[in-house]
Design a protein around this motif. Structure first.
Motif, PDB file in Angstrom:
ATOM      1  N   GLY A 135       0.805  -1.210   0.000  1.00 55.02           N
ATOM      2  CA  GLY A 135       0.000   0.000   0.000  1.00 55.02           C
ATOM      3  C   GLY A 135       0.838   1.260   0.000  1.00 55.02           C
ATOM      4  N   ILE A 136       2.045   1.170  -0.537  1.00 56.31           N
ATOM      5  CA  ILE A 136       2.965   2.310  -0.556  1.00 56.31           C
ATOM      6  C   ILE A 136       3.064   2.848  -1.981  1.00 56.31           C
ATOM      7  CG2 ILE A 136       5.351   3.055  -0.196  1.00 56.31           C
ATOM      8  CD1 ILE A 136       5.604   0.832   1.896  1.00 56.31           C
ATOM      9  N   SER A 137       2.905   4.130  -2.137  1.00 59.98           N
ATOM     10  CA  SER A 137       3.046   4.760  -3.434  1.00 59.98           C
ATOM     11  C   SER A 137       4.447   5.361  -3.534  1.00 59.98           C
ATOM     12  CB  SER A 137       1.994   5.861  -3.627  1.00 59.98           C
ATOM     13  OG  SER A 137       2.146   6.470  -4.895  1.00 59.98           O
ATOM     14  N   VAL A 138       5.259   4.813  -4.419  1.00 58.24           N
ATOM     15  CA  VAL A 138       6.627   5.287  -4.614  1.00 58.24           C
ATOM     16  C   VAL A 138       6.608   6.359  -5.699  1.00 58.24           C
ATOM     17  CG1 VAL A 138       8.972   4.657  -5.291  1.00 58.24           C
ATOM     18  CG2 VAL A 138       7.572   3.045  -3.962  1.00 58.24           C
ATOM     19  N   VAL A 139       7.065   7.559  -5.362  1.00 59.94           N
ATOM     20  CA  VAL A 139       7.064   8.676  -6.297  1.00 59.94           C
ATOM     21  C   VAL A 139       8.479   8.882  -6.814  1.00 59.94           C
ATOM     22  CG1 VAL A 139       6.539  11.112  -6.644  1.00 59.94           C
ATOM     23  CG2 VAL A 139       5.175   9.753  -5.043  1.00 59.94           C
ATOM     24  N   GLY A 140       8.627   8.799  -8.128  1.00 61.83           N
ATOM     25  CA  GLY A 140       9.935   8.953  -8.743  1.00 61.83           C
ATOM     26  C   GLY A 140      10.143  10.343  -9.310  1.00 61.83           C
ATOM     27  N   ARG A 141      10.959  10.406 -10.350  1.00 58.77           N
ATOM     28  CA  ARG A 141      11.276  11.701 -10.964  1.00 58.77           C
ATOM     29  C   ARG A 141      10.024  12.350 -11.565  1.00 58.77           C
ATOM     30  NH1 ARG A 141      16.549  12.754 -11.111  1.00 58.77           N
ATOM     31  NH2 ARG A 141      18.070  11.028 -11.092  1.00 58.77           N
ATOM     32  N   ASN A 142      10.001  13.683 -11.465  1.00 59.58           N
ATOM     33  CA  ASN A 142       8.924  14.488 -12.054  1.00 59.58           C
ATOM     34  C   ASN A 142       7.543  14.121 -11.505  1.00 59.58           C
ATOM     35  OD1 ASN A 142      10.849  15.758 -13.811  1.00 59.58           O
ATOM     36  ND2 ASN A 142      10.736  13.949 -15.137  1.00 59.58           N
ATOM     37  N   GLY A 143       7.513  13.587 -10.292  1.00 56.12           N
ATOM     38  CA  GLY A 143       6.248  13.288  -9.638  1.00 56.12           C
ATOM     39  C   GLY A 143       5.528  12.064 -10.167  1.00 56.12           C
ATOM     40  N   ARG A 144       6.176  11.322 -11.027  1.00 59.55           N
ATOM     41  CA  ARG A 144       5.543  10.122 -11.589  1.00 59.55           C
ATOM     42  C   ARG A 144       5.710   8.955 -10.623  1.00 59.55           C
ATOM     43  NH1 ARG A 144       7.184   6.755 -17.064  1.00 59.55           N
ATOM     44  NH2 ARG A 144       5.091   5.940 -17.531  1.00 59.55           N
ATOM     45  N   THR A 145       4.617   8.298 -10.309  1.00 56.73           N
ATOM     46  CA  THR A 145       4.690   7.188  -9.371  1.00 56.73           C
ATOM     47  C   THR A 145       5.175   5.929 -10.081  1.00 56.73           C
ATOM     48  OG1 THR A 145       2.440   6.369  -9.708  1.00 56.73           O
ATOM     49  CG2 THR A 145       2.759   8.130  -8.072  1.00 56.73           C
ATOM     50  N   MET A 146       5.724   5.014  -9.289  1.00 59.29           N
ATOM     51  CA  MET A 146       6.184   3.750  -9.841  1.00 59.29           C
ATOM     52  C   MET A 146       5.015   2.920 -10.375  1.00 59.29           C
ATOM     53  SD  MET A 146       8.818   1.150  -8.009  1.00 59.29           S
ATOM     54  CE  MET A 146       9.650  -0.144  -8.945  1.00 59.29           C
ATOM     55  N   ASP A 147       3.865   3.029  -9.712  1.00 60.93           N
ATOM     56  CA  ASP A 147       2.683   2.318 -10.191  1.00 60.93           C
ATOM     57  C   ASP A 147       2.285   2.795 -11.585  1.00 60.93           C
ATOM     58  OD1 ASP A 147       2.368   0.683  -7.979  1.00 60.93           O
ATOM     59  OD2 ASP A 147       1.154   2.154  -6.909  1.00 60.93           O
ATOM     60  N   GLU A 148       2.369   4.105 -11.807  1.00 55.55           N
ATOM     61  CA  GLU A 148       2.025   4.661 -13.117  1.00 55.55           C
ATOM     62  C   GLU A 148       2.991   4.168 -14.194  1.00 55.55           C
ATOM     63  OE1 GLU A 148       0.068   8.942 -11.696  1.00 55.55           O
ATOM     64  OE2 GLU A 148       2.203   8.792 -12.170  1.00 55.55           O
ATOM     65  N   LYS A 149       4.268   4.145 -13.851  1.00 53.00           N
ATOM     66  CA  LYS A 149       5.252   3.673 -14.826  1.00 53.00           C
ATOM     67  C   LYS A 149       5.039   2.203 -15.138  1.00 53.00           C
ATOM     68  CE  LYS A 149       9.951   2.520 -15.821  1.00 53.00           C
ATOM     69  NZ  LYS A 149      11.357   2.448 -15.445  1.00 53.00           N
ATOM     70  N   TRP A 150       4.864   1.381 -14.095  1.00 56.32           N
ATOM     71  CA  TRP A 150       4.776  -0.063 -14.302  1.00 56.32           C
ATOM     72  C   TRP A 150       3.458  -0.468 -14.954  1.00 56.32           C
ATOM     73  CZ3 TRP A 150       7.535  -4.126 -10.915  1.00 56.32           C
ATOM     74  CH2 TRP A 150       8.908  -3.845 -10.892  1.00 56.32           C
ATOM     75  N   ALA A 151       2.444   0.387 -14.877  1.00 55.44           N
ATOM     76  CA  ALA A 151       1.204   0.095 -15.589  1.00 55.44           C
ATOM     77  C   ALA A 151       1.440   0.110 -17.096  1.00 55.44           C
ATOM     78  CB  ALA A 151       0.125   1.109 -15.217  1.00 55.44           C
ATOM     79  N   GLU A 152       2.435   0.901 -17.523  1.00 56.17           N
ATOM     80  CA  GLU A 152       2.775   0.977 -18.940  1.00 56.17           C
ATOM     81  C   GLU A 152       3.919   0.035 -19.303  1.00 56.17           C
ATOM     82  OE1 GLU A 152       3.747   4.995 -19.796  1.00 56.17           O
ATOM     83  OE2 GLU A 152       1.854   5.813 -19.056  1.00 56.17           O
ATOM     84  N   SER A 153       4.951   0.023 -18.465  1.00 54.24           N
ATOM     85  CA  SER A 153       6.154  -0.752 -18.784  1.00 54.24           C
ATOM     86  C   SER A 153       6.824  -1.211 -17.495  1.00 54.24           C
ATOM     87  CB  SER A 153       7.115   0.122 -19.605  1.00 54.24           C
ATOM     88  OG  SER A 153       8.286  -0.587 -19.911  1.00 54.24           O
ATOM     89  N   PRO A 154       6.449  -2.382 -16.978  1.00 51.62           N
ATOM     90  CA  PRO A 154       6.986  -2.851 -15.698  1.00 51.62           C
ATOM     91  C   PRO A 154       8.370  -3.469 -15.837  1.00 51.62           C
ATOM     92  CG  PRO A 154       5.431  -4.440 -16.550  1.00 51.62           C
ATOM     93  CD  PRO A 154       5.443  -3.302 -17.529  1.00 51.62           C
ATOM     94  N   LEU A 155       9.358  -2.644 -16.215  1.00 51.46           N
ATOM     95  CA  LEU A 155      10.694  -3.153 -16.472  1.00 51.46           C
ATOM     96  C   LEU A 155      11.645  -2.857 -15.321  1.00 51.46           C
ATOM     97  CD1 LEU A 155      11.165  -2.141 -20.213  1.00 51.46           C
ATOM     98  CD2 LEU A 155      10.462  -4.350 -19.289  1.00 51.46           C
ATOM     99  N   THR A 156      12.653  -3.717 -15.190  1.00 51.67           N
ATOM    100  CA  THR A 156      13.700  -3.529 -14.199  1.00 51.67           C
ATOM    101  C   THR A 156      15.054  -3.595 -14.893  1.00 51.67           C
ATOM    102  OG1 THR A 156      14.219  -5.840 -13.652  1.00 51.67           O
ATOM    103  CG2 THR A 156      12.272  -4.855 -12.595  1.00 51.67           C
ATOM    104  N   TRP A 157      16.067  -3.256 -14.139  1.00 46.51           N
ATOM    105  CA  TRP A 157      17.438  -3.535 -14.553  1.00 46.51           C
ATOM    106  C   TRP A 157      18.019  -4.479 -13.511  1.00 46.51           C
ATOM    107  CZ3 TRP A 157      22.061  -2.357 -11.942  1.00 46.51           C
ATOM    108  CH2 TRP A 157      23.238  -2.632 -12.661  1.00 46.51           C
ATOM    109  N   HIS A 158      18.394  -5.669 -13.940  1.00 43.36           N
ATOM    110  CA  HIS A 158      18.946  -6.688 -13.031  1.00 43.36           C
ATOM    111  C   HIS A 158      18.005  -7.000 -11.877  1.00 43.36           C
ATOM    112  CE1 HIS A 158      23.472  -6.076 -14.278  1.00 43.36           C
ATOM    113  NE2 HIS A 158      22.660  -6.295 -15.309  1.00 43.36           N
ATOM    114  N   VAL A 159      16.725  -6.757 -12.037  1.00 46.50           N
ATOM    115  CA  VAL A 159      15.652  -6.994 -11.070  1.00 46.50           C
ATOM    116  C   VAL A 159      15.778  -6.141  -9.811  1.00 46.50           C
ATOM    117  CG1 VAL A 159      16.611  -8.906  -9.666  1.00 46.50           C
ATOM    118  CG2 VAL A 159      14.173  -8.860 -10.133  1.00 46.50           C
TER     119      VAL A 159
END
Length: 294
Positions: A135-159
């Protein structure tokens, strides 16, 4: 269980998993399977798994009186527990529990009296962001949340990291090498993160730094996972379960299938995953990371 070929001369583990070669379809180990090879790969896995499957079915039929149970287990007393008068298996058809009352739970429009209720995480799988489960909302650069990013492209680097969320390291099953012991993954990625952080400070000197994978780096990692997704194709033909969306994966639009495949497990298995991380460390080139000093 990774079905390494040729097999090692001595089975140093010798547990039930090492006699389950088709488990590598779930956790990786087969390597890359081309689209043209998928039908043959599925057929080979069915042939390889048939003797074991028939043995398990025969054991279930021999022990359990109630034929609604389908999940097997290595434990000697697990199956026999379903014959006890105080044990009832309730199939909610994926709908789960409708509600909790003062004396039990409701499911399928029926009330079940309970003395003890044990909450478990279950087997729901998906490409949710690491914070969403808590239930934690992680906010990244430019106010974009991780949930918003991963809804489009749930990618990682080396997991362990994702572009747009600097200085955030995590772990999970998506795009990772897996084994039946999740501690192996946790230990591997913890050491990898420790190496990256300590090496960054050694190179940059003490002070504040930010560490973030480049967009190209995480895209390349996702493409490697996607390229090996064919090895997991037999999962779609398995008994309906959490690993294939209750057999609904084939009905998804191709775009959804490709997205799901890109966040699957590391296709070549846990040993190869560990080797890849070690080779990256040995190479010593941090070009896949963007490091800024404050």
């Amino acid at each position: 269980m990774s079905h390494a070929q040729p097999p090692p001369p001595v089975d140093m583990v010798a547990d039930a998993w090492t006699t389950h070669p088709t488990a590598h379809v779930l956790v990786g180990g087969a390597g890359n399977i081309s689209m043209a090879d998928i039908p043959n790969h599925i057929a080979k896995m069915h042939v390889l798994d048939l003797p074991r499957s028939e043995r398990i079915r025969a054991r279930v039929d021999e022990i359990i009186h109630d034929k609604t149970c389908k999940r097997s287990c290595f434990h000697d007393d697990y199956l026999a527990a379903f014959n006890r008068p105080n044990v009832k298996l309730v199939d909610t058809d994926g709908k789960g529990v409708q509600g909790v009352t003062a004396t039990g739970v409701r499911a399928n429009d029926e009330h079940f009296d309970l003395d003890v209720l044990i909450y478990a995480t279950g087997f729901e799988v998906g490409a949710e962001s690491p914070g969403s489960r808590s239930g934690i909302s992680v906010v990244g650069r430019n106010g974009r949340t991780m949930d918003e990013k991963w809804a489009e492209s749930p990618l990682t680097w080396h997991v362990i990291a994702t572009h747009g969320c600097p200085d955030m390291f995590f772990s999970g099953p998506n795009q990772a090498g897996l084994s039946v012991t999740v501690l192996a993954l946790l230990d591997t990625v913890a050491k990898h993160v420790a190496f990256i952080v300590s090496e960054t400070f050694a190179r940059q000197g003490r002070g504040k730094v930010t560490i973030e994978p480049t967009l190209d780096a995480e895209s390349a990692w996702g493409m490697q996972v996607l390229a090996g997704a064919g090895a997991m194709a037999p999962l779609a033909t398995c008994t309906p379960s959490y690993i294939n969306g209750e057999r609904s994966m084939d009905n998804l639009p191709m775009e959804r299938q490709m997205k799901a495949a890109s966040v699957g497990v590391w296709p070549k298995g846990m040993n190869d995953f560990m080797d890849v991380l070690q080779e990256w460390q040995n190479d010593g080139d941090f070009r896949e990371l963007h490091v800024d000093t404050a």
